[in-house]
Design an enzyme around this catalytic site. Structure first.
Site, PDB file in Angstrom:
ATOM      1  N   LYS A   1       6.280  -6.166  -2.893  1.00 63.26           N
ATOM      2  CA  LYS A   1       5.916  -6.924  -1.700  1.00 63.26           C
ATOM      3  C   LYS A   1       5.586  -8.369  -2.063  1.00 63.26           C
ATOM      4  O   LYS A   1       6.009  -9.301  -1.387  1.00 63.26           O
ATOM      5  CB  LYS A   1       4.731  -6.262  -0.979  1.00 63.26           C
ATOM      6  CG  LYS A   1       5.134  -4.994  -0.218  1.00 63.26           C
ATOM      7  CD  LYS A   1       3.924  -4.295   0.388  1.00 63.26           C
ATOM      8  CE  LYS A   1       4.326  -2.997   1.064  1.00 63.26           C
ATOM      9  NZ  LYS A   1       3.168  -2.161   1.426  1.00 63.26           N
TER      10      LYS A   1
ATOM     11  N   LYS B   1      16.688   0.572  -0.375  1.00 62.83           N
ATOM     12  CA  LYS B   1      16.354   1.615   0.596  1.00 62.83           C
ATOM     13  C   LYS B   1      16.374   1.095   2.041  1.00 62.83           C
ATOM     14  O   LYS B   1      16.116  -0.091   2.283  1.00 62.83           O
ATOM     15  CB  LYS B   1      15.007   2.270   0.259  1.00 62.83           C
ATOM     16  CG  LYS B   1      13.801   1.429   0.584  1.00 62.83           C
ATOM     17  CD  LYS B   1      12.502   2.237   0.532  1.00 62.83           C
ATOM     18  CE  LYS B   1      11.339   1.320   0.905  1.00 62.83           C
ATOM     19  NZ  LYS B   1      10.056   1.946   1.050  1.00 62.83           N
TER      20      LYS B   1
ATOM     21  N   LYS C   1      12.004  -0.861   7.189  1.00 64.70           N
ATOM     22  CA  LYS C   1      11.755  -1.578   8.436  1.00 64.70           C
ATOM     23  C   LYS C   1      11.434  -3.041   8.198  1.00 64.70           C
ATOM     24  O   LYS C   1      11.403  -3.827   9.128  1.00 64.70           O
ATOM     25  CB  LYS C   1      10.701  -0.881   9.283  1.00 64.70           C
ATOM     26  CG  LYS C   1       9.410  -0.509   8.644  1.00 64.70           C
ATOM     27  CD  LYS C   1       8.635   0.306   9.684  1.00 64.70           C
ATOM     28  CE  LYS C   1       7.440   1.018   9.118  1.00 64.70           C
ATOM     29  NZ  LYS C   1       6.882   1.987  10.046  1.00 64.70           N
TER      30      LYS C   1
HETATM   31  P1  AMP Z   1       7.189   3.678   6.788  1.00 65.25           P
HETATM   32  O1  AMP Z   1       8.305   3.618   7.778  1.00 65.25           O
HETATM   33  O2  AMP Z   1       7.415   2.763   5.617  1.00 65.25           O
HETATM   34  O3  AMP Z   1       5.816   3.590   7.413  1.00 65.25           O
HETATM   35  O4  AMP Z   1       7.278   5.122   6.180  1.00 65.25           O
HETATM   36  C1  AMP Z   1       7.030   6.265   6.947  1.00 65.25           C
HETATM   37  C2  AMP Z   1       7.479   7.475   6.161  1.00 65.25           C
HETATM   38  O5  AMP Z   1       8.899   7.465   6.014  1.00 65.25           O
HETATM   39  C3  AMP Z   1       6.911   7.529   4.739  1.00 65.25           C
HETATM   40  O6  AMP Z   1       6.601   8.876   4.440  1.00 65.25           O
HETATM   41  C4  AMP Z   1       8.028   7.043   3.883  1.00 65.25           C
HETATM   42  O7  AMP Z   1       7.994   7.608   2.594  1.00 65.25           O
HETATM   43  C5  AMP Z   1       9.255   7.525   4.641  1.00 65.25           C
HETATM   44  N1  AMP Z   1      10.402   6.626   4.436  1.00 65.25           N
HETATM   45  C6  AMP Z   1      10.448   5.300   4.728  1.00 65.25           C
HETATM   46  N2  AMP Z   1      11.640   4.767   4.406  1.00 65.25           N
HETATM   47  C7  AMP Z   1      12.384   5.788   3.911  1.00 65.25           C
HETATM   48  C8  AMP Z   1      13.717   5.884   3.417  1.00 65.25           C
HETATM   49  N3  AMP Z   1      14.529   4.837   3.373  1.00 65.25           N
HETATM   50  N4  AMP Z   1      14.160   7.098   3.003  1.00 65.25           N
HETATM   51  C9  AMP Z   1      13.344   8.185   3.060  1.00 65.25           C
HETATM   52  N5  AMP Z   1      12.073   8.164   3.506  1.00 65.25           N
HETATM   53  C10 AMP Z   1      11.593   6.986   3.936  1.00 65.25           C
END
Ligand code: AMP
Ligand code: TRP
Length: 333
Positions: free
Chosen positions: A117, A198, A201
């Site tokens: 980050k 990856k 968002k």
């Molecule tokens: P976030 O959207 O970053 O708040 O993540 C929410 C959940 O989604 C967390 O458990 C992350 O580990 C999972 N996650 C976020 N991005 C990915 C991705 N590209 N592939 C798989 N899991 C993801």
């Protein structure tokens, strides 16, 4: 004898739209665990975590509600799961402080998400630096046994386990050591625009991801323009064909079919035909979510969150008293 129920805890940040990577990596499991009688499940919109990156307060306020709405649309049922907003339960921040006193800065210096980050230009702050400590507090506050997350959270989970053990050794056996629950396939869904990073968002390119509230047409367009390669055979090869491999993983996780059977069916039919099939599979998977989203009204979401906060505070206060007693901050009689 009845087995004691296990506690499941997970969180999602209300920053940006929730996407299909998070769905396959984590949220789909959230719903499945809720349906299993062996678990008590708790899901939290972690708004305090979201404040560790720059944000606009008005937009933030709206996003918090939108995120809660999406979690409900995914099938989280407030009668079966506890759903609440982290900032409404002050015990999270209190426990984070206590755990912070047990966290060596050397451990925090090794956190790859923090380094990534900061490298991307997010201003370094004490909040961003201690993000994993707050996450450990989330998990340990309710004595969680199981934490369904995507692969990117592995290192943070490891730190939560380490802090639980440190606390137990130093003070008293208060916390169970939490286990991560990370899916075997699609634990890390890659970006559609750059399949070597990856799906995320925070990526400024909206074509990177399928948002869970994208319309069917937008989903079709995004999959159609997903970056692939010039060798026209649909087969899995992460090194030379990361784009097609990512789409194969997404398709496999969505339909439950093996990568092998998908490669057999779509191998020589051209990328166009394969991409159409992937898009239709995602559209079908998200159709019930879209419908539910249209049905939910904001007042209902607010009511669920208020009730959730009340229940979460009651339960957190009970757990937290044990922590205060153990560390020497017990009631003064
Ligand atoms: P976030 O959207 O970053 O708040 O993540 C929410 C959940 O989604 C967390 O458990 C992350 O580990 C999972 N996650 C976020 N991005 C990915 C991705 N590209 N592939 C798989 N899991 C993801
Ligand atoms: N760090 C997690 C993410 O970015 C969100 C999170 C905060 C979380 N607290 C948590 C996930 C506790 C699981 C359990 O996805």
């Amino acid at each position: 004898m009845t087995e004691q129920k296990k506690t499941v805890f997970s969180g999602v940040q209300p920053t940006g739209a929730m996407h299909y990577g998070g769905y396959l990596g984590a949220f789909r499991n959230w719903v499945a665990l809720q349906e299993d009688d062996a678990y008590d499940v708790i899901y939290c919109i972690v708004d305090l975590h979201a404040m560790t990156v720059p944000y606009d307060p008005h937009e933030f306020s709206r996003r918090r509600l939108e995120t809660a709405k999406m979690v409900l649309a995914l099938g989280i049922d407030a009668d079966k799961s506890l759903l609440y907003m982290q900032s409404q339960v002050p015990q999270h921040a209190e426990l984070a402080w206590i755990l912070g006193t047990l966290t060596p800065t050397g451990v925090l210096n090794r956190m790859t998400q923090y380094k990534d980050k900061v490298e991307k230009g997010i201003p370094s702050s004490l909040g961003l630096y201690s993000y994993p400590v707050l996450m450990a507090a989330d998990i340990l506050l309710f004595h969680a046994d199981l934490v369904p997350v995507g692969d990117d959270q592995k290192q943070h989970l490891e730190m939560s386990r380490d802090l639980a053990a440190r606390f137990n050794n130093r003070f008293a056996e208060v916390f169970p050591i939490p286990e991560p629950l990370i899916p075997e396939t699609s634990a890390r869904v890659m970006s559609l625009a750059d399949p070597t990073s990856k799906m995320s968002k925070s990526d400024p390119n909206p074509k990177n991801r399928i948002n869970l509230d994208d319309t069917p047409d937008v989903i079709r367009k995004k999959i159609k323009s997903a970056v692939t390669d010039s060798d026209p055979v649909v087969r899995y090869d992460i090194e030379t064909k990361p784009g097609i491999s990512n789409l194969l993983e997404i398709m496999s996780a969505t339909t439950g079919r093996s990568i092998e059977s998908l490669s057999d069916e779509f191998g020589t039919g051209g990328y166009g035909r394969f991409k159409e099939a992937v898009a239709e599979a995602i559209v079908a998977e998200l159709a019930p979510v879209r419908m539910k989203l249209e049905d939910l009204d904001d007042a209902e979401v607010a009511r669920i969150l208020q009730k959730g906060a009340l229940d979460a505070r009651t339960s957190a206060e009970r757990f937290q008293q044990q922590v205060r007693d153990a560390v020497g901050l017990g009631r003064i009689e």
